[in-house]
Design a protein around this motif. Structure first.
Motif, PDB file in Angstrom:
ATOM      1  N   ARG A 167       0.835  -1.201   0.000  1.00 26.68           N
ATOM      2  CA  ARG A 167       0.000   0.000   0.000  1.00 26.68           C
ATOM      3  C   ARG A 167       0.872   1.254   0.000  1.00 26.68           C
ATOM      4  NH1 ARG A 167      -0.544   3.105   4.633  1.00 26.68           N
ATOM      5  NH2 ARG A 167      -0.132   2.087   6.629  1.00 26.68           N
ATOM      6  N   ILE A 168       0.231   2.365  -0.371  1.00 25.91           N
ATOM      7  CA  ILE A 168       0.910   3.651  -0.375  1.00 25.91           C
ATOM      8  C   ILE A 168       0.701   4.286   0.996  1.00 25.91           C
ATOM      9  CG2 ILE A 168       1.060   5.911  -1.525  1.00 25.91           C
ATOM     10  CD1 ILE A 168       1.589   3.430  -3.356  1.00 25.91           C
ATOM     11  N   GLY A 169       1.758   4.873   1.530  1.00 20.52           N
ATOM     12  CA  GLY A 169       1.609   5.544   2.816  1.00 20.52           C
ATOM     13  C   GLY A 169       2.966   5.878   3.403  1.00 20.52           C
ATOM     14  N   ASP A 170       2.919   6.485   4.586  1.00 20.11           N
ATOM     15  CA  ASP A 170       4.154   6.813   5.306  1.00 20.11           C
ATOM     16  C   ASP A 170       4.463   5.682   6.283  1.00 20.11           C
ATOM     17  OD1 ASP A 170       6.217   7.790   6.793  1.00 20.11           O
ATOM     18  OD2 ASP A 170       5.308   9.748   7.193  1.00 20.11           O
ATOM     19  N   GLY A 171       5.490   4.919   5.939  1.00 22.85           N
ATOM     20  CA  GLY A 171       5.849   3.760   6.751  1.00 22.85           C
ATOM     21  C   GLY A 171       6.338   4.106   8.144  1.00 22.85           C
ATOM     22  N   TYR A 172       6.590   5.390   8.383  1.00 25.12           N
ATOM     23  CA  TYR A 172       7.030   5.817   9.721  1.00 25.12           C
ATOM     24  C   TYR A 172       6.008   5.387  10.773  1.00 25.12           C
ATOM     25  CZ  TYR A 172       9.463   8.762  13.101  1.00 25.12           C
ATOM     26  OH  TYR A 172      10.190   9.204  14.173  1.00 25.12           O
ATOM     27  N   ASP A 173       4.750   5.350  10.361  1.00 26.75           N
ATOM     28  CA  ASP A 173       3.674   4.982  11.287  1.00 26.75           C
ATOM     29  C   ASP A 173       3.377   3.481  11.285  1.00 26.75           C
ATOM     30  OD1 ASP A 173       3.341   7.737  11.814  1.00 26.75           O
ATOM     31  OD2 ASP A 173       2.118   7.939  10.002  1.00 26.75           O
ATOM     32  N   GLY A 174       4.114   2.725  10.497  1.00 26.61           N
ATOM     33  CA  GLY A 174       3.867   1.286  10.411  1.00 26.61           C
ATOM     34  C   GLY A 174       2.510   1.001   9.788  1.00 26.61           C
ATOM     35  N   PRO A 191      17.407   8.548  11.059  1.00 22.23           N
ATOM     36  CA  PRO A 191      18.319   8.835  12.169  1.00 22.23           C
ATOM     37  C   PRO A 191      17.955   8.025  13.415  1.00 22.23           C
ATOM     38  CG  PRO A 191      17.451  10.867  11.198  1.00 22.23           C
ATOM     39  CD  PRO A 191      16.689   9.743  10.589  1.00 22.23           C
ATOM     40  N   GLN A 192      16.657   7.803  13.619  1.00 29.63           N
ATOM     41  CA  GLN A 192      16.198   6.959  14.723  1.00 29.63           C
ATOM     42  C   GLN A 192      15.177   5.952  14.209  1.00 29.63           C
ATOM     43  OE1 GLN A 192      15.888  10.540  15.888  1.00 29.63           O
ATOM     44  NE2 GLN A 192      17.960  10.316  16.716  1.00 29.63           N
ATOM     45  N   PRO A 194      11.756   4.432  13.925  1.00 29.90           N
ATOM     46  CA  PRO A 194      10.401   4.941  14.201  1.00 29.90           C
ATOM     47  C   PRO A 194       9.746   4.165  15.345  1.00 29.90           C
ATOM     48  CG  PRO A 194      10.752   4.688  11.836  1.00 29.90           C
ATOM     49  CD  PRO A 194      11.937   4.079  12.510  1.00 29.90           C
ATOM     50  N   PRO A 195       9.266   4.877  16.399  1.00 35.27           N
ATOM     51  CA  PRO A 195       8.700   4.209  17.572  1.00 35.27           C
ATOM     52  C   PRO A 195       7.506   3.302  17.234  1.00 35.27           C
ATOM     53  CG  PRO A 195       8.974   6.572  17.962  1.00 35.27           C
ATOM     54  CD  PRO A 195       9.322   6.340  16.542  1.00 35.27           C
ATOM     55  N   ALA A 196       6.700   3.691  16.233  1.00 34.82           N
ATOM     56  CA  ALA A 196       5.529   2.873  15.883  1.00 34.82           C
ATOM     57  C   ALA A 196       5.962   1.478  15.423  1.00 34.82           C
ATOM     58  CB  ALA A 196       4.720   3.554  14.780  1.00 34.82           C
ATOM     59  N   LEU A 197       7.120   1.406  14.788  1.00 33.15           N
ATOM     60  CA  LEU A 197       7.587   0.105  14.291  1.00 33.15           C
ATOM     61  C   LEU A 197       7.976  -0.792  15.461  1.00 33.15           C
ATOM     62  CD1 LEU A 197       9.672   1.111  11.143  1.00 33.15           C
ATOM     63  CD2 LEU A 197       7.224   0.631  11.363  1.00 33.15           C
ATOM     64  N   VAL A 198       8.600  -0.190  16.470  1.00 30.52           N
ATOM     65  CA  VAL A 198       8.966  -0.972  17.662  1.00 30.52           C
ATOM     66  C   VAL A 198       7.687  -1.493  18.318  1.00 30.52           C
ATOM     67  CG1 VAL A 198      10.159  -0.940  19.885  1.00 30.52           C
ATOM     68  CG2 VAL A 198      11.003   0.489  17.999  1.00 30.52           C
ATOM     69  N   ALA A 199       6.674  -0.625  18.402  1.00 29.89           N
ATOM     70  CA  ALA A 199       5.408  -1.005  19.049  1.00 29.89           C
ATOM     71  C   ALA A 199       4.720  -2.136  18.289  1.00 29.89           C
ATOM     72  CB  ALA A 199       4.482   0.207  19.132  1.00 29.89           C
ATOM     73  N   GLN A 200       4.886  -2.165  16.949  1.00 33.48           N
ATOM     74  CA  GLN A 200       4.172  -3.155  16.137  1.00 33.48           C
ATOM     75  C   GLN A 200       4.947  -4.454  15.934  1.00 33.48           C
ATOM     76  OE1 GLN A 200       2.749  -1.121  12.557  1.00 33.48           O
ATOM     77  NE2 GLN A 200       2.070   0.598  13.825  1.00 33.48           N
ATOM     78  N   LEU A 201       6.102  -4.551  16.575  1.00 36.95           N
ATOM     79  CA  LEU A 201       6.924  -5.770  16.481  1.00 36.95           C
ATOM     80  C   LEU A 201       6.564  -6.699  17.643  1.00 36.95           C
ATOM     81  CD1 LEU A 201       9.347  -7.059  14.918  1.00 36.95           C
ATOM     82  CD2 LEU A 201      10.870  -5.863  16.516  1.00 36.95           C
ATOM     83  N   LYS A 202       6.401  -7.991  17.336  1.00 39.54           N
ATOM     84  CA  LYS A 202       6.097  -8.966  18.390  1.00 39.54           C
ATOM     85  C   LYS A 202       7.296  -9.126  19.326  1.00 39.54           C
ATOM     86  CE  LYS A 202       2.992 -12.027  15.813  1.00 39.54           C
ATOM     87  NZ  LYS A 202       2.871 -13.344  15.157  1.00 39.54           N
ATOM     88  N   THR A 203       7.036  -9.541  20.544  1.00 38.70           N
ATOM     89  CA  THR A 203       8.119  -9.894  21.459  1.00 38.70           C
ATOM     90  C   THR A 203       8.921 -11.039  20.836  1.00 38.70           C
ATOM     91  OG1 THR A 203       6.787  -9.257  23.347  1.00 38.70           O
ATOM     92  CG2 THR A 203       8.659 -10.692  23.788  1.00 38.70           C
ATOM     93  N   GLY A 204      10.234 -10.894  20.828  1.00 40.57           N
ATOM     94  CA  GLY A 204      11.094 -11.897  20.195  1.00 40.57           C
ATOM     95  C   GLY A 204      11.267 -11.634  18.703  1.00 40.57           C
ATOM     96  N   GLY A 205      10.512 -10.657  18.178  1.00 40.31           N
ATOM     97  CA  GLY A 205      10.573 -10.343  16.753  1.00 40.31           C
ATOM     98  C   GLY A 205      11.838  -9.571  16.402  1.00 40.31           C
ATOM     99  N   ARG A 206      12.230  -9.644  15.144  1.00 40.34           N
ATOM    100  CA  ARG A 206      13.465  -9.002  14.693  1.00 40.34           C
ATOM    101  C   ARG A 206      13.171  -7.845  13.761  1.00 40.34           C
ATOM    102  NH1 ARG A 206      17.636 -12.679  15.574  1.00 40.34           N
ATOM    103  NH2 ARG A 206      19.011 -11.829  13.998  1.00 40.34           N
ATOM    104  N   MET A 207      13.992  -6.807  13.887  1.00 42.10           N
ATOM    105  CA  MET A 207      13.896  -5.673  12.961  1.00 42.10           C
ATOM    106  C   MET A 207      15.281  -5.420  12.376  1.00 42.10           C
ATOM    107  SD  MET A 207      12.071  -2.007  13.207  1.00 42.10           S
ATOM    108  CE  MET A 207      12.082  -1.900  14.960  1.00 42.10           C
ATOM    109  N   VAL A 208      15.337  -5.284  11.053  1.00 45.94           N
ATOM    110  CA  VAL A 208      16.589  -4.947  10.372  1.00 45.94           C
ATOM    111  C   VAL A 208      16.389  -3.585   9.737  1.00 45.94           C
ATOM    112  CG1 VAL A 208      18.192  -5.615   8.539  1.00 45.94           C
ATOM    113  CG2 VAL A 208      17.169  -7.366   9.998  1.00 45.94           C
ATOM    114  N   PRO A 210      18.513   0.276   8.511  1.00 41.21           N
ATOM    115  CA  PRO A 210      19.702   1.138   8.446  1.00 41.21           C
ATOM    116  C   PRO A 210      19.450   2.401   9.279  1.00 41.21           C
ATOM    117  CG  PRO A 210      18.488   1.178   6.351  1.00 41.21           C
ATOM    118  CD  PRO A 210      17.684   0.358   7.298  1.00 41.21           C
ATOM    119  N   VAL A 211      20.350   2.699  10.202  1.00 50.60           N
ATOM    120  CA  VAL A 211      20.177   3.849  11.084  1.00 50.60           C
ATOM    121  C   VAL A 211      21.281   4.865  10.815  1.00 50.60           C
ATOM    122  CG1 VAL A 211      20.060   4.635  13.478  1.00 50.60           C
ATOM    123  CG2 VAL A 211      19.081   2.421  12.861  1.00 50.60           C
TER     124      VAL A 211
END
Ligand code: SAH
Length: 248
Positions: A167-174, A191-192, A194-208, A210-211
């Motif tokens: 979908r089209i949108g701003d991925g900053y908000d997940g 640079p950081q 996005p907090p929404a992505l951390v919130a939408q990740l399951k416990t034990g989930g991985r995020m890759v 570039p920062v």
């Protein structure tokens, strides 16, 4: 078998496939050999960077997915001849398709499991989404530039990737309606995280992801969400990505 195939397990294996198919495999897919060479280059680079990334050898699943996706269909026609070279290529609108080695590395670092739901930020050409679609149950991908996202979604549909929703949108908000995700991959640098992505990740989930700021050295980060909601962070490799932009 041509002599240049000697000593290459990948090419030997593909030669065997071609032989079994009565030589038809290569006729059906003229890019088979180029893709095999790309896999060899990825494997060599993985070994070279293994100390930094912790992944000197990518999983057989990652490599199989890289060997399946027709990358030449994801690059603009004028770059067709370079589709399997290990380099990023322009896809229009100032954006790029990442180099194959980086796609393979990010895929491998994500540890995708067959049942996973994965969120990608930055659909771009759709290539990374296609690679992930070979490996997991569901891929959700968000692109901020409308024509880029529409083209990618159309191509993914044409190629039969039914398990990708774009979908089209701003991925900053997940993508709160599809959360939580087993894994999240961000293919533009921020640079950081996005907090929404951390919130939408399951416990034990991985995020890759570039920062780093656009003008600075960016580092690929691998993060794992802990039971207390915090992230364990591992820095993998210096990289260069287009910036994660904002819609407002
Ligand atoms: N994964 C892509 C690489 C695309 S480059 C591929 O396989 O080809 C990064 C993409 O992220 C660009 O298309 C850019 O437009 C997009 N992007 C940048 N900021 C974004 C945002 N906030 N939300 C969604 N997509 C974004």
């Amino acid at each position: 078998m041509p002599s240049e195939n000697k000593g290459s397990p990948v090419l030997r294996a593909l030669g065997l496939v071609a032989a079994l198919a009565g030589g038809g495999a290569e006729a059906q897919d003229p890019y088979l050999r180029e893709r095999a060479a790309m896999l060899q280059e990825i494997a060599a680079l993985a070994k070279e960077t293994g100390v930094e990334t912790g992944r000197p050898v990518f999983s057989a699943r990652t490599m199989a997915a890289m060997s399946k996706v027709p990358r030449h269909l994801f690059v603009p026609a004028p770059y067709g001849a370079l589709a399997y070279a290990n380099r990023p290529l322009p896809i229009g609108h100032g954006q790029t398709i990442s180099q194959p080695y980086i796609v393979a590395l990010m895929t491998d670092l994500l540890d995708p499991k067959p049942g996973d739901a994965v969120l990608e930020i930055g659909t771009g050409s759709g290539y990374q989404a296609a690679v992930l679609a070979e490996l997991v149950a569901r891929v959700y991908s968000i692109e901020i530039i409308e024509p880029v996202g529409k083209d990618a979604a159309q191509l993914l549909r044409q190629l039969g990737y039914k398990n990708v929703e774009a979908r089209i949108g701003d991925g900053y908000d997940g993508w709160p309606e599809r959360a939580p995700f087993d894994a999240i991959i961000v293919t533009a640098a921020a640079p950081q995280v996005p907090p929404a992505l951390v919130a939408q990740l399951k416990t034990g989930g991985r995020m890759v992801v570039p920062v780093g700021a656009p003008a600075e050295v960016q580092f690929l980060h691998v993060m794992v969400k802990q039971t207390d909601g915090s992230l364990s962070i591992q820095r993998a490799l210096p990289v260069r990505f287009v910036p994660l932009t904002r819609s407002r």
